[in-house]
Design a protein around this motif. Structure first.
Motif, PDB file in Angstrom:
ATOM      1  N   GLU A 100       0.843  -1.196   0.000  1.00 36.70           N
ATOM      2  CA  GLU A 100       0.000   0.000   0.000  1.00 36.70           C
ATOM      3  C   GLU A 100       0.876   1.242   0.000  1.00 36.70           C
ATOM      4  OE1 GLU A 100      -3.250  -0.544   3.328  1.00 36.70           O
ATOM      5  OE2 GLU A 100      -1.437  -1.664   3.833  1.00 36.70           O
ATOM      6  N   GLU A 116       0.249   5.404   0.947  1.00 33.99           N
ATOM      7  CA  GLU A 116      -0.631   6.521   1.291  1.00 33.99           C
ATOM      8  C   GLU A 116       0.202   7.795   1.235  1.00 33.99           C
ATOM      9  OE1 GLU A 116      -2.834   6.271   4.972  1.00 33.99           O
ATOM     10  OE2 GLU A 116      -3.766   8.228   4.629  1.00 33.99           O
ATOM     11  N   HIS A 133      -6.397  15.601   2.118  1.00 31.13           N
ATOM     12  CA  HIS A 133      -6.692  14.168   2.130  1.00 31.13           C
ATOM     13  C   HIS A 133      -5.514  13.426   1.499  1.00 31.13           C
ATOM     14  CE1 HIS A 133      -8.503  15.629  -1.752  1.00 31.13           C
ATOM     15  NE2 HIS A 133      -7.861  14.582  -2.208  1.00 31.13           N
ATOM     16  N   TYR A 168      -4.051   7.176  -2.390  1.00 29.65           N
ATOM     17  CA  TYR A 168      -3.852   5.835  -1.833  1.00 29.65           C
ATOM     18  C   TYR A 168      -3.908   4.792  -2.933  1.00 29.65           C
ATOM     19  CZ  TYR A 168      -4.872   1.629   0.914  1.00 29.65           C
ATOM     20  OH  TYR A 168      -4.842   0.381   1.469  1.00 29.65           O
ATOM     21  N   LYS A 226      -6.761  -1.387  -5.670  1.00 31.19           N
ATOM     22  CA  LYS A 226      -7.491  -0.209  -5.182  1.00 31.19           C
ATOM     23  C   LYS A 226      -6.623   1.009  -5.400  1.00 31.19           C
ATOM     24  CE  LYS A 226      -9.840  -2.431  -1.252  1.00 31.19           C
ATOM     25  NZ  LYS A 226      -9.803  -2.525   0.229  1.00 31.19           N
ATOM     26  N   LYS A 273      -8.260   8.881   0.177  1.00 32.14           N
ATOM     27  CA  LYS A 273      -8.466   8.327   1.521  1.00 32.14           C
ATOM     28  C   LYS A 273      -8.590   9.479   2.503  1.00 32.14           C
ATOM     29  CE  LYS A 273      -5.913   5.205   4.576  1.00 32.14           C
ATOM     30  NZ  LYS A 273      -6.652   3.973   4.840  1.00 32.14           N
ATOM     31  N   ASN A 274      -9.486   9.306   3.484  1.00 29.24           N
ATOM     32  CA  ASN A 274      -9.580  10.280   4.574  1.00 29.24           C
ATOM     33  C   ASN A 274      -9.976  11.673   4.112  1.00 29.24           C
ATOM     34  OD1 ASN A 274      -9.199   8.824   6.900  1.00 29.24           O
ATOM     35  ND2 ASN A 274      -6.958   8.933   6.795  1.00 29.24           N
ATOM     36  N   ASN A 282     -13.507   7.029   2.009  1.00 30.73           N
ATOM     37  CA  ASN A 282     -12.439   6.407   1.228  1.00 30.73           C
ATOM     38  C   ASN A 282     -13.072   5.994  -0.092  1.00 30.73           C
ATOM     39  OD1 ASN A 282     -10.744   6.616   3.453  1.00 30.73           O
ATOM     40  ND2 ASN A 282     -11.228   4.552   4.169  1.00 30.73           N
ATOM     41  N   TYR A 328     -12.133   4.190  -3.812  1.00 29.99           N
ATOM     42  CA  TYR A 328     -11.111   3.524  -4.616  1.00 29.99           C
ATOM     43  C   TYR A 328     -11.744   2.830  -5.818  1.00 29.99           C
ATOM     44  CZ  TYR A 328      -9.097   3.489   0.144  1.00 29.99           C
ATOM     45  OH  TYR A 328      -8.672   3.815   1.404  1.00 29.99           O
TER      46      TYR A 328
END
Lengths: 279, 279, 279, 279
Positions: free
Chosen positions: A243, A245, A253, A256, D23, D27-28, D50, D52
């Motif tokens: 992953e 981020e 924000h 991701y 994905k 996010k956030n 979130n 994706y």
């Protein structure tokens, strides 16, 4: 003085609901540990443990205190060599068929700044996850969060000067069939990032990392793909999740991306067949 | 049916330890609120409340349920106009001399992207802090966390190209003697940052913010000083703290700076006299 | 290879805004440390550091890398004996008049269960805060978060059986004029709680702690007052804040209380005079 | 003014690494929403999103700004009816085959205290998770965290008086084939806990909840089993995870249990066959 005898063992009684419990145990307990370190020999750190077993349908409860006993069994610090034995002991002492042992801890690597060579420690968040499945299969998974710099290729391409960049967390969760050092996972990620990050940088180092990130822009998609390509080729890894981020410097924000693969599964991935296509 | 009568009021009894309590009450309770918005009229959001009173030395305890009653008194949502009355009611109903009421909530401002003009919401973390001191003094403090982009002047100066930049949180905590809009604090900070951040940016906007940040480098020290200079000149502000935390893109730690000033204190600040010096 | 010479020292240039900065430095950097332990001699743990200095109005910026150099100066782990010297070195090397050094870390104490005597580690969150003020005054503050059980006197009194109880965090922040052990602060709090908490309890221990909490109910107000009374009488403590937060088992919010006192301030506390009254 | 035309679309170019991304997105990001409420009609709250999509191996990148456009498409607040359409629009506008949309928000239910009937709001943490899989399958999952009181049966049984109790979080993550109200999940859990928790309790209510918890002790294992039994019998639920975390009042760690079941899988669960046995 035996207080235990007359005290009923409520947890040990039978249960009639016919529902097995997948995981039961203790969560968020801290304990000092001692980790083998690729360069230094040993490092001391603090871990948060989650310890669970499977509970068959016919037992009312597990014995929570036994988990804590296992943690406090020997000397003060738990050594990393004890991780596998602890998992097996947990399953055995709780009379379970399956078990799940997780420990998460900050881990430090001494790094030399790229130009001045000044040394400083960098911290990484690491987890060990050991599982004994109901069918007897054992799995060991190593998870490492690697903070890096990411620099946006689009921003660089479209702007007359500059490019937005930010701290990113690249997380590799790798199920291993042989030992790998935490340092090896860290190096795979740091080599592929726009730039690696350091605790201590002098001015010539800051010039170096600024220019290196600008020379090496990566989307969040590039980051996970480049890491995935290396993990695909690594025979010691059976399955992984990677992953990234990016804590975007131009937004409030994150960007991701995630790639997940289990090499043990027989079915071909869609792209595998397409790979053979004229594309 | 009167259950209350025979139930002793333990909290209301006398206490012999002769120790007053500075703050007692409830912490971390969530409740929906309704805020006046400079442009939209009204916005609905969710606040976390802390509600405390001072307790004189001779009372054993406060009545915790009364705090929650005040929160749930009227309609479902608490309107921002109720903030002052709630604080006074709290002090009165708890038979206290002093009180402290705090509510923290996400607040949204609709922003237009700098080139394309596309609109999106940006979220800010806001707190209202109301205090009635033991001497009867009332204070109202507004705290706003403004996410911005910061770009490092040193990195720009020493590098052949590029400059490291990152998301930063600039926090203004301002004790007001007159009404100020949340939007006014936000604008002071966003105007002074290397660049403001947005929810939604199209490519021409991304080019704009990348170049603007590069044209406008700021150290964490610059950021707090530039904001302090504006807050110094703002007559509606009696006292303030301004902080900036830069989540460095080249490190795994933050750069941080803070300036604090209470204009109501008579004593000259050290630098005031130095200002008159030949420096 | 000297990259430094031609690279301009942007931070070292003069600043014309005439605004001094109260705190500037680095925040949230992790490093391994070594703490003296009342019983074990030494324990290894991981700290989060905040390191700030005051910056006079006429300097443009501080040198962030020097803070990290101080952290990485000697051997890998920072020993607790270095805390004072580090603070002084920080102020000196950053050419500052004031400084603020904070390190927060989990700390472990081996406890014996009350009946069975089985031993286990308990973790406490501890901070050391060292300040050199602009006037040359030095302050050392020790902060300890002690998890305990609190049992509600009202619930016990009004109910035919049972009483609600919960985990609470009692936090003591004490400015010391002489050395005190972390263990001493912990013991003050644990002795006064409804009951102390443990990592490992066997059934007879669980019976003991259940009954002890029931025999020893405390409001959040009682907890902070009882601790305050001991801290008032402790000559090694110059000033303190004591807080208790009860994570209520019957609510989704906390009950909270705080007492703050600075014995060095001459003014009599209001209750002091009232103490002499007929109350 | 068309800035877009000459700006290259870096994300839209081809990629040669032959690695699809499971994905990718944002996010956030926070946004206000409007939820249908079983009793009140409508409630306003704030969600974290979130968003994706899956990215085929041959595309270099996704278009991050399109996710934010979808969020900011219509009016200020997103209504819950838009959740499904948003997920489909996201997959379509990003030209993807699969998508994952998640929104998490505090949700409030007005509860009457058990004896006095006084009303107050209780907050629950809720998530909606919508998935369109690569094979076209749609899944909607509702996740609700319900805070309750748990009282330990062992502690009650072995102690002469009292019993330790604490706040617990029971989390139900349910994949639905038909609509279920958040309130229905909450009620299943609250009915089965040692006692439900409330924002506001007067003294007679506090007596009631204290005694009810004591009359109704539950291990963490009992809690997840009792909830699982109800979820097993609920035809609107295709699959679920139920977890309970007890923030133990006698320890500084949690007790935890989890049961997971997917009714759509054909394989019989081990206990299913045992159910038919003479046990």
């Amino acid at each position: 003085m035996n207080h235990c005898a007359p005290i009923p063992d409520v947890q040990g009684s039978l249960d009639g609901r016919h529902i097995a419990i997948d995981k039961v145990g203790i969560k968020n307990i801290r304990h000092p540990i001692r980790i083998r370190d690729k360069s230094e020999g040993i490092q001391h750190t603090i871990a948060v443990f989650n310890m669970y077993v499977g509970l068959p349908h016919n037992f009312k409860g597990t014995h929570m205190s036994r988990f804590v006993e296992i943690l406090n069994r020997d000397e003060r610090e738990i050594s990393v060599e004890s991780f596998g034995p602890m998992l097996r002991m947990m399953v055995e002492r709780l009379e379970a068929k399956s078990g799940h042992l997780e420990m998460s801890f900050p881990y430090f690597i001494a790094k030399a700044a790229p130009v001045s060579g000044v040394r400083s420690l960098m911290d990484y968040e690491v987890s060990f996850i050991g599982i004994i499945a109901g069918d007897g299969r054992h799995d060991f998974t190593l998870k490492v969060v690697v903070p890096v710099t990411s620099l946006c290729p689009c921003s660089k391409e479209i702007s007359a000067y500059g490019a937005h960049n930010q701290r990113s967390h690249v997380t590799v969760t790798a199920t291993l069939n042989q030992h790998m050092w935490i340092e090896e996972i860290v190096q795979i990620v740091e080599d592929l990032a726009s730039c690696e990050v350091y605790g201590l940088l002098k001015r010539p180092d800051e010039k170096f990392v600024t220019e290196r990130a600008y020379d090496n822009p990566k989307f969040v998609e590039d980051m996970v793909r480049d890491v995935a390509a290396v993990l695909n080729a690594e025979p010691r890894i059976d399955a992984y999740i990677v992953e990234s981020e990016n804590f975007e410097s131009i937004h409030n924000h994150s960007a991701y991306a995630l790639i997940e693969r289990d090499k043990r599964k027989l079915e071909a991935r869609p792209e595998a067949s397409i790979t053979a296509s004229p594309w």
